[in-house]
Enzyme design. Structure first.
Site, short mmCIF file in Angstrom:
data_model
loop_
_atom_site.label_atom_id
_atom_site.label_comp_id
_atom_site.label_asym_id
_atom_site.label_seq_id
_atom_site.Cartn_x
_atom_site.Cartn_y
_atom_site.Cartn_z
N LYS A 155 0.78 -0.72 -0.13
CA LYS A 155 -0.11 -0.33 0.03
C LYS A 155 0.86 1.57 0.12
CE LYS A 155 -3.61 2.66 2.44
NZ LYS A 155 -4.47 2.34 3.72
N LYS A 157 1.44 5.02 -0.13
CA LYS A 157 1.16 6.42 0.33
C LYS A 157 1.28 7.00 -0.68
CE LYS A 157 -0.35 5.69 4.78
NZ LYS A 157 -2.11 6.13 5.46
N GLU A 208 -7.93 4.94 -3.43
CA GLU A 208 -7.88 4.97 -2.20
C GLU A 208 -8.05 6.10 -1.83
OE1 GLU A 208 -7.99 3.75 2.07
OE2 GLU A 208 -6.14 3.05 0.85
N ASP A 231 -12.33 5.78 1.16
CA ASP A 231 -11.91 5.63 2.78
C ASP A 231 -12.98 6.47 3.73
OD1 ASP A 231 -10.78 5.53 5.04
OD2 ASP A 231 -9.14 5.57 4.46
N LYS A 253 -12.75 0.63 8.29
CA LYS A 253 -11.59 0.49 9.65
C LYS A 253 -12.82 0.59 10.69
CE LYS A 253 -8.45 2.80 7.11
NZ LYS A 253 -7.85 4.16 7.00
#
Length: 327
Positions: A155, A157, A208, A231, A253
């Site tokens: 993933k 960033k 995302e 998200d 989450k």
């Protein structure tokens, strides 16, 4: 005056967990994470929950503890999981309590969480390893190190700077890994369609949250050559239906939605509306990650790598090896 009978005893603890290495983020570098832990004792059985306050939602360790102390008497008098969903809003306080209640209830019935939910756990699930925001060279080196140690899903960033250059360098360093981009809601004003087309050669599994929550209307105006995952735009199950024309996937989450109960509801709602599922996390120990595993087994992507960032983990210790969480 009739004395109130306490069914349970509740303990609240604030714990500072140092990181094994700094995590670079858009707003600075993090070297530790503060978590809130709740322990519920009833009839000699104990259920624990851990949550991480999310600053993006206006939370702090103090605000979460205030919520927990405010509801403590009701919890000790036997507040149920169902009542908890009504009495606390989504967030870290409800997450810690919800997960502690799930664990306590399964212990009281001498079951595992898997048995309680009627889910057969797999031997393992592939887990993403996060590459924190950094220079192109450092991110490529981190990708190379991760895949050398077995990572299968990375993933990334990213912010607005050197998007294509960083992705190209990471793909060169990790030619076989699946890649997820976390845009951190930072791509406002960019030509998203052209950027998505330019990213196609790098075989990106998902992008995302490219735009800020509440400012993502433009996502429904173009076809998504790369699947988009919500998200911050998807905090709880009530948000899901309105996202189906903008996103292809939602990131669930527990700290964001308020615990396993709501996470399961989000997963059900996503299936109703044809949205795929990703399970993510904030930084935290295995105590927090384990609670999300019943949702993770039905997810397309699992990002529960919080414990591998810590200098020391906490029980129940999950096993992270060869890019997987072993159950």
């Amino acid at each position: 005056m009739r004395k109130k009978i306490m069914m349970r005893h509740m303990q609240i603890e604030t714990v500072n967990l140092p990181l094994a290495r700094p995590m670079a983020e858009e707003n600075g570098t993090r070297r530790a994470v503060t978590v809130i832990r709740v322990a519920l004792e009833e009839k000699g059985f104990i259920g624990q929950g851990e949550s991480t306050p999310v600053a993006h939602y206006g939370e702090s360790a103090d605000s979460v503890c205030r919520q927990l102390f405010a509801i403590r008497e009701a919890i000790e008098q036997g507040l149920t999981i169902e009542q908890l969903q009504k009495d606390l809003s989504p967030g870290a306080a409800r997450n810690a309590l919800d997960c502690a209640l799930w664990r306590l209830n399964t212990a009281l019935k001498k079951q595992t969480l898997w048995q309680r939910l009627g889910i057969r756990p797999p031997a393992s699930v592939i887990c993403a390893q996060t590459l924190s925001l950094d220079s192109m060279a450092k991110m490529a080196a981190a990708a190379s190190h991760a895949v050398a140690h077995g990572a299968q899903l990375l993933k990334i960033k990213l912010d607005r700077e050197q998007i294509l250059e960083k992705v190209a360098a990471i793909r060169a360093a990790a030619p076989s890994a699946r890649l997820i981009i976390d845009a951190q809601a930072s791509w406002s004003g960019l030509d998203l369609h052209s950027l998505s087309i330019a990213l196609l050669p790098y075989q990106i599994a998902t992008i995302e949250q490219p735009l800020p929550a509440g400012q993502d209307e433009d996502l429904q105006r173009f076809a998504h050559p790369i699947p988009l995952c919500a998200d911050e735009s998807c905090r709880h199950s009530g948000d899901v239906a309105g996202l189906r024309h903008r996103y292809d996937m939602i990131n669930i989450k527990l700290d964001k939605c308020g615990g396993l109960t709501e996470a399961l509801a989000m997963a059900r709602e996503a299936h109703v509306h044809g949205l795929r599922i990703m399970v993510g996390c904030t930084l935290g120990s295995s105590m927090a990650m384990e609670a999300a595993l019943p949702v993770a087994v039905d997810a397309e992507h699992v990002d529960l790598d919080g414990p591998i960032w810590l200098a020391a983990d906490s029980s129940p210790y999950l096993t992270y090896n060869l890019g997987r969480i072993w159950l």
